[in-house]
Design a protein around this motif. Structure first.
Motif, mmCIF file in Angstrom:
data_model
loop_
_atom_site.group_PDB
_atom_site.id
_atom_site.type_symbol
_atom_site.label_atom_id
_atom_site.label_comp_id
_atom_site.label_asym_id
_atom_site.label_seq_id
_atom_site.Cartn_x
_atom_site.Cartn_y
_atom_site.Cartn_z
ATOM 1 N N ARG A 117 0.837 -1.200 0.000
ATOM 2 C CA ARG A 117 0.000 0.000 0.000
ATOM 3 C C ARG A 117 0.869 1.247 0.000
ATOM 4 N N ILE A 118 0.382 2.276 -0.753
ATOM 5 C CA ILE A 118 1.046 3.578 -0.820
ATOM 6 C C ILE A 118 -0.017 4.657 -0.586
ATOM 7 N N ASP A 119 0.267 5.603 0.296
ATOM 8 C CA ASP A 119 -0.614 6.752 0.535
ATOM 9 C C ASP A 119 0.063 8.010 0.021
ATOM 10 N N ALA A 120 -0.617 8.721 -0.873
ATOM 11 C CA ALA A 120 -0.077 9.965 -1.434
ATOM 12 C C ALA A 120 -1.039 11.107 -1.102
ATOM 13 N N PRO A 121 -0.534 12.191 -0.527
ATOM 14 C CA PRO A 121 -1.427 13.326 -0.207
ATOM 15 C C PRO A 121 -1.886 14.030 -1.482
ATOM 16 N N VAL A 122 -3.170 14.482 -1.431
ATOM 17 C CA VAL A 122 -3.740 15.233 -2.551
ATOM 18 C C VAL A 122 -3.784 16.698 -2.127
ATOM 19 N N ARG A 123 -3.077 17.544 -2.890
ATOM 20 C CA ARG A 123 -2.993 18.963 -2.554
ATOM 21 C C ARG A 123 -3.321 19.802 -3.777
ATOM 22 N N LEU A 124 -3.872 20.983 -3.489
ATOM 23 C CA LEU A 124 -4.112 21.961 -4.538
ATOM 24 C C LEU A 124 -3.677 23.312 -3.990
ATOM 25 N N LYS A 125 -2.622 23.827 -4.599
ATOM 26 C CA LYS A 125 -2.052 25.109 -4.144
ATOM 27 C C LYS A 125 -1.716 25.048 -2.657
ATOM 28 N N ALA A 126 -0.983 23.984 -2.300
ATOM 29 C CA ALA A 126 -0.472 23.781 -0.935
ATOM 30 C C ALA A 126 -1.579 23.538 0.083
ATOM 31 N N ARG A 127 -2.796 23.344 -0.364
ATOM 32 C CA ARG A 127 -3.898 23.056 0.574
ATOM 33 C C ARG A 127 -4.272 21.596 0.481
ATOM 34 N N ALA A 128 -4.213 20.873 1.598
ATOM 35 C CA ALA A 128 -4.503 19.443 1.630
ATOM 36 C C ALA A 128 -5.991 19.223 1.412
ATOM 37 N N LEU A 129 -6.318 18.377 0.395
ATOM 38 C CA LEU A 129 -7.702 18.065 0.085
ATOM 39 C C LEU A 129 -8.082 16.655 0.485
ATOM 40 N N GLY A 130 -7.087 15.757 0.594
ATOM 41 C CA GLY A 130 -7.394 14.365 0.919
ATOM 42 C C GLY A 130 -6.159 13.491 0.751
ATOM 43 N N VAL A 131 -6.383 12.182 0.653
ATOM 44 C CA VAL A 131 -5.289 11.191 0.541
ATOM 45 C C VAL A 131 -5.659 10.201 -0.551
ATOM 46 N N LEU A 132 -4.656 9.899 -1.437
ATOM 47 C CA LEU A 132 -4.816 8.866 -2.464
ATOM 48 C C LEU A 132 -4.129 7.599 -1.959
ATOM 49 N N ARG A 133 -4.906 6.543 -1.753
ATOM 50 C CA ARG A 133 -4.379 5.269 -1.250
ATOM 51 C C ARG A 133 -4.409 4.232 -2.375
ATOM 52 N N ILE A 134 -3.198 3.680 -2.712
ATOM 53 C CA ILE A 134 -3.063 2.708 -3.813
ATOM 54 C C ILE A 134 -2.538 1.389 -3.247
ATOM 55 N N ASP A 135 -3.281 0.330 -3.509
ATOM 56 C CA ASP A 135 -2.838 -1.039 -3.188
ATOM 57 C C ASP A 135 -2.343 -1.708 -4.474
ATOM 58 N N TYR A 136 -1.121 -2.319 -4.425
ATOM 59 C CA TYR A 136 -0.589 -3.004 -5.620
ATOM 60 C C TYR A 136 -0.096 -4.392 -5.228
ATOM 61 N N ASP A 137 -0.087 -5.278 -6.203
ATOM 62 C CA ASP A 137 0.209 -6.703 -6.006
ATOM 63 C C ASP A 137 1.574 -7.015 -6.620
ATOM 64 N N VAL A 138 2.462 -7.650 -5.826
ATOM 65 C CA VAL A 138 3.826 -8.018 -6.303
ATOM 66 C C VAL A 138 3.923 -9.509 -6.567
ATOM 67 N N SER A 139 2.762 -10.196 -6.617
ATOM 68 C CA SER A 139 2.819 -11.650 -6.850
ATOM 69 C C SER A 139 3.346 -11.977 -8.243
ATOM 70 N N SER A 140 3.042 -11.091 -9.210
ATOM 71 C CA SER A 140 3.547 -11.354 -10.567
ATOM 72 C C SER A 140 5.066 -11.310 -10.606
ATOM 73 N N PHE A 141 5.618 -10.388 -9.792
ATOM 74 C CA PHE A 141 7.082 -10.317 -9.748
ATOM 75 C C PHE A 141 7.661 -11.549 -9.033
ATOM 76 N N ALA A 142 6.952 -12.135 -8.090
ATOM 77 C CA ALA A 142 7.432 -13.369 -7.428
ATOM 78 C C ALA A 142 7.453 -14.540 -8.404
#
Length: 648
Positions: A117-142
């Motif tokens: 999981r990766i959490d990236a802050p969502v900002r517009l002109k230095a003002r925090a609007l929310g958080v973008l949370r991305i889940d990714y799978d590494v099983s293909s790389f295994a």
């Protein structure tokens, strides 16, 4: 233990071969394991770096939809992550953890132990609007790693050195494209230039990833352009709506800059003050300019001021008053960079207030009693004159009907006519007999008018009344002065003629005769000249009393002036009239005590009788007058009757 016994039975050659083989296998496995582990870690780190870069790009692109609360656009932006095979789910969370938009990959299981999981802050002109949370799978790389491990072991069995160089080459083929992709994502994130493309030309997964990334950049770029065009269109439409709204509101709207200079005014304001250009507060009348200036200074300092009524410059020689409300306009750093004010024309309202105050003053200062009732006739307001006249306080009559003032003597027909007039004409005037709180009755002249609402329905009744007791008494006094002698109280010439006309009409109709006596005092002038007018007036009053006492109640004794008395004997014949005249000669004559003097009175009486030939009342009176003079010439103190020019 069995393997150990087999090993002990081997020959030295076998043992060496076994040891060499084991050493070779151990070396191959160890080298291969080390290489694979190192490759797995590096690949995982590079993939995570790429996902993080991709997350930053997506976070930048969803900032605008999130700012405009556009869930559909945000979902479309997250859907662009389908180009990344590793991403299984993406969530756009608002502050507080509430889900705003979400993306699920259709090619991955909902949950897996290999997810990160990766959490990236969502900002517009230095003002925090929310958080973008991305889940990714590494099983293909295994899976790829296991495949590589098998190949590496097979190749390592042939040659460790060849496997080593192949591994190095493999690492170069993997790291270089990932580095290129990472560098590309950083450039895109910094420059927001979505026209940049990956330079990876290989056909493996990294090449596929690069192509998917290019497709994603193309999609994001097109979407961004569309969003920008839509945002510009919405902004243009919003500005147009704002301008229409400001121009159409029924109040004046103005804007001042931070120096207090007028920079904007809407149509209504221009109608109030004219089309000429104005500076700061030039449109305000000099009498109100100082107060308006203090208000503007306070608002520019960040204060919120209460509404202020100011006078604008006169238009068409008429005063213009407005109610002003102003608020500061804040800039990005939080300070007041200007002010906006609304101006509501209150000229008519102020005039109405003045009229109401004047009406209230007239209402309370009026000498007439004023009563206001509702449509049901219940009293809702009275003035001071009402309490003064009726002796009722306002609290005693509120909610009651005005009929409580009725003395009960007014005929019902008057009230019936009153309501008919109110229903038909909306107004009625008339006299009513009312009763005060103390029980005393008084005549009242009442004027009632109806008040209708906008629908034409009667909503109130207004009554004005005044006590006319004094007026009626004055009228009675005037009527008495007009018809009675002021000295003796006897009917005067006017009233005598009124009654004589009635007697003449009755005589002509019924044949009942009547007579006129003309009485004059002998030597009355001598009394006035020698004893004074006071004694003469006392003598006249005494004679009047004796004359009234000597005739019937149906007869009229009047004084024409001086010492001349004229009597009307109704419904009498000649003999009865002569008898009354002789009786008066006796009763009036004689001694009289007047003003301390004893006077001897003798009257001379002339008598004229009505006959069928008599048509003129003045002639009848003149005949009695002539008969009286004949009596004086005949020696005074006697009665003379006029009959066809013959005296008797």
């Amino acid at each position: 233990m069995r393997q150990l016994r087999v090993y002990r039975h081997l020959s030295v050659s076998g043992k060496l071969q076994l040891i060499g083989l084991v050493s070779l296998v151990f070396s191959i496995v160890l080298s291969t394991a080390w290489l694979l582990v190192n490759d797995y870690r590096m690949s995982n780190a590079l993939v995570r770096q790429a996902i993080e870069t991709e997350a930053r790009i997506v976070a930048d692109n969803v900032a605008v939809p999130l700012h405009f609360d556009d869930q559909e656009a945000a979902a479309e932006t997250l859907a662009a992550l389908r180009a990344s095979p590793a991403v299984t789910r993406a969530q756009l969370l608002l502050p507080g953890g509430r889900l705003f938009a979400e993306y699920h990959s259709e090619t991955h299981a909902a949950t897996s132990d290999s997810h990160s999981r990766i959490d990236a802050p969502v900002r517009l002109k230095a003002r925090a609007l929310g958080v973008l949370r991305i889940d990714y799978d590494v099983s293909s790389f295994a899976a790829q790693w296991l495949q590589k491990a098998a190949v590496a072991v097979a190749v390592a069995l042939l040659a460790i050195l060849g496997a080593f160089f192949m591994m190095r080459r493999l690492l170069c083929d993997i790291v270089a494209p990932i580095s290129q992709l990472s560098s590309l994502m950083e450039k895109v994130a910094l420059s927001q230039d979505y026209s940049l493309r990956a330079q990876v030309l290989c056909d493996d997964e990294l090449g596929q990833l690069a192509r998917r990334l290019d497709e994603m950049l193309t999609t994001i770029g097109a979407y961004r352009e569309a969003e920008l065009r839509r945002a510009e269109q919405q902004l243009s439409q919003s500005e147009e709506r704002y301008n229409k709204l400001v121009e159409s509101v029924p109040v004046g709207v103005v804007q001042f800059d931070e120096t207090g200079r007028l920079v904007f005014a809407n149509r209504m304001f221009r109608q109030m003050v004219g089309e000429a250009e104005h500076g700061t507060l030039d449109f305000v009348h000099p009498h109100s300019r100082r107060e308006a200036g203090r208000m503007l200074e306070a608002v520019l300092d960040g204060c919120h001021e209460h509404a202020l009524e100011v006078r604008l410059n006169d238009r068409d020689d008429a005063e213009v008053w407005v109610s002003v409300e102003a608020s500061p306009l804040y800039v990005s750093d939080g300070r007041a960079g200007g002010a906006v004010a609304t101006l509501l024309d209150v000229t008519e309202r102020r005039q109405r207030d003045a009229d109401l105050r004047l009406a209230a003053s007239v209402f309370e200062a009026s000498h007439e009693a004023i009563v206001i009732t509702d449509a049901q006739g219940l009293i809702i307001s009275t003035n001071r004159a009402f309490s003064r006249i009726t002796e009722y306080s306002a609290n005693e009559v509120l909610g009651r009907k005005p009929s409580l003032l009725s003395a009960g003597s007014t005929p019902p027909e008057v009230y019936i006519e009153m309501w008919q007039q109110l229903c038909q004409a909306g107004v009625w005037n008339g006299e009513l007999l009312n009763r005060r709180k103390s029980g005393a009755t008084y005549p009242s002249w009442v004027s009632i008018a109806t008040v209708s609402d906008t629908a034409g329905q009667t909503c109130n009744y207004i009554s004005l009344s005044r006590d006319i007791t004094g007026i009626k008494e004055e009228n009675q006094r005037i009527q008495h002065l007009a018809h009675y002698d002021g000295l003796t109280g006897l009917p005067n010439r006017t009233l005598f003629y009124d009654r004589a006309r009635v007697a003449l009409a009755r005589a002509q109709r019924d044949g009942l005769g009547f007579a006129v006596l003309f009485v004059d005092l002998d030597r009355f002038k001598w009394v006035n000249d020698t004893l004074g007018h006071a004694v003469g007036d006392a003598l006249l009053r005494e004679v009047a009393r004796r004359l009234e006492a000597g005739v019937r109640a149906s007869d009229t004794v009047s004084r024409f002036g001086g010492d001349e008395f004229v009597l009307l004997l109704s419904a009498v014949q000649a003999e009865e009239a002569a008898a009354i005249a002789n009786k008066l000669l006796t009763e009036v004559g004689g001694e009289a005590l007047c003003g301390g003097h004893v006077l001897h009175i003798t009257p001379s009486i002339g008598l004229s009788l009505w006959s069928l030939q008599t048509q003129d009342l003045d002639s009848l009176i003149r005949e009695a007058d002539e008969a009286m003079y004949l009596a004086k010439r005949g020696g005074r103190n006697q009665v003379c009757i006029y009959r066809d020019g013959v005296q008797a």
